[in-house]
Write an enzyme that holds these catalytic residues in place. Sequence first.
Site, short mmCIF file in Angstrom:
data_model
loop_
_atom_site.label_atom_id
_atom_site.label_comp_id
_atom_site.label_asym_id
_atom_site.label_seq_id
_atom_site.Cartn_x
_atom_site.Cartn_y
_atom_site.Cartn_z
N TYR A 77 95.62 12.07 10.59
CA TYR A 77 95.47 12.89 9.40
C TYR A 77 95.42 12.86 7.83
O TYR A 77 94.34 12.59 7.22
CB TYR A 77 96.71 14.25 9.65
N GLU A 89 101.13 20.53 16.82
CA GLU A 89 100.59 19.85 18.04
C GLU A 89 101.68 18.79 18.50
O GLU A 89 101.52 17.98 19.80
CB GLU A 89 99.37 18.61 17.34
#
EC number: 1.14.12.17
Length: 393
Positions: free
Chosen positions: A95, A137
């Site tokens: 990310y 997630e």
Amino acid sequence: MLSQQTRDIVKSTAPVLAEHGTAITSVFYRNLFNAHPELLNVFNHANQAQGRQQAALANAVYAAAVHIDNLENILPAVVQIAHKHVSLGIKPEQYPIVGEFLLKAIKEVLGDAATDDILKAWEEAYGVIADAFIGVEDSMYKEAREQENGWNFFKPFTVARKVQESDNITSFYLKPADGSNVPHYKPGQYISVRVLIPGEKYTMIRQYSLSQAPKADEFRISVKREADNDPNGVVSIYLHKQVDEGATIEVSAPAGEFLLDATKDTPVAFISGGVGITPMMSMFETVAATTPDRPTVFLHSARNEALAAFRDAVEKHAAAMSNVKTKTFYSGGPDGVITGEVLKAYVDITGDAYVCGPVPFMEAMIRELRALGMKEEQIHYEFFGPALQLDNN
């Protein structure tokens, strides 16, 4: 929490993102893959080449800007994308890399218009959104890992059987290579298949719906072979031509939110076009096995008889049910397509409808179901590929 100033800046840039979003995301992907080519092992190269991934990301960034005051409004989209991420094996450490290159792309495309204040606001906003994805997630990975026979990322499976269902759809029966059983999944979910095709530099991942009701020891996917010159077809052609019984492929744990509510006994309609029949087979078989008295309709559209898969299986499941109507339509034949009149004749609008198939087919079906009076929460649908906007108004 984001400051009011940050939220105001992000909201004020929404029109700019609407105008330049695809340019920004195109620059983003180009620079990202130049610096981190290993990420090409994760992303769908065909979607990149066709601009679908860029458009999907631009839509997502724009939605985040518009809803920055109430990010819970985009939570359903976050969860849907998170399922995809988990099935692809996206990791938290990826990310910050994405964030860095997204900000650089905004600066590159907007130039001096991307002031330090704007970039700082977007950096903060991206951090909050990324944390939301990572959190969602993480819980999905935990659930996948801790369920019986579960795992994270990819696991070797053996192709136990390979069965041709129509001229262009073949089923692959997959069993864990270690001899274990598979986790239970919900009808409508999908798995990812990861392959390294001889001659290709990077692995390729594709998602395929599980096409039978849950079995203890195997998954089944049913893959449409795309045309030889279709960039989307690289993996499907490889599976059809080169992956034989006894071969090993890598598989992710089941994921996805297009789910049959198997607790209901109210009317249900399954409406599919082409290879969109695959998740419907799992749902239809489940209804036949668990609630055989449930009022059920199964409508399928194929181009012609040679391309219509699972006709025998549909008849077999229907034979076990007490209140069922099934019909296959051939768009190239006298029956033609599934029209609003057909839906009116078959579908009980007090129940639920599940729709899957090519985007134009789904847009038409959803529009007609709404015209009949079905509410948004009664219509469930899934489309393949990046989360493009459905034009069903």
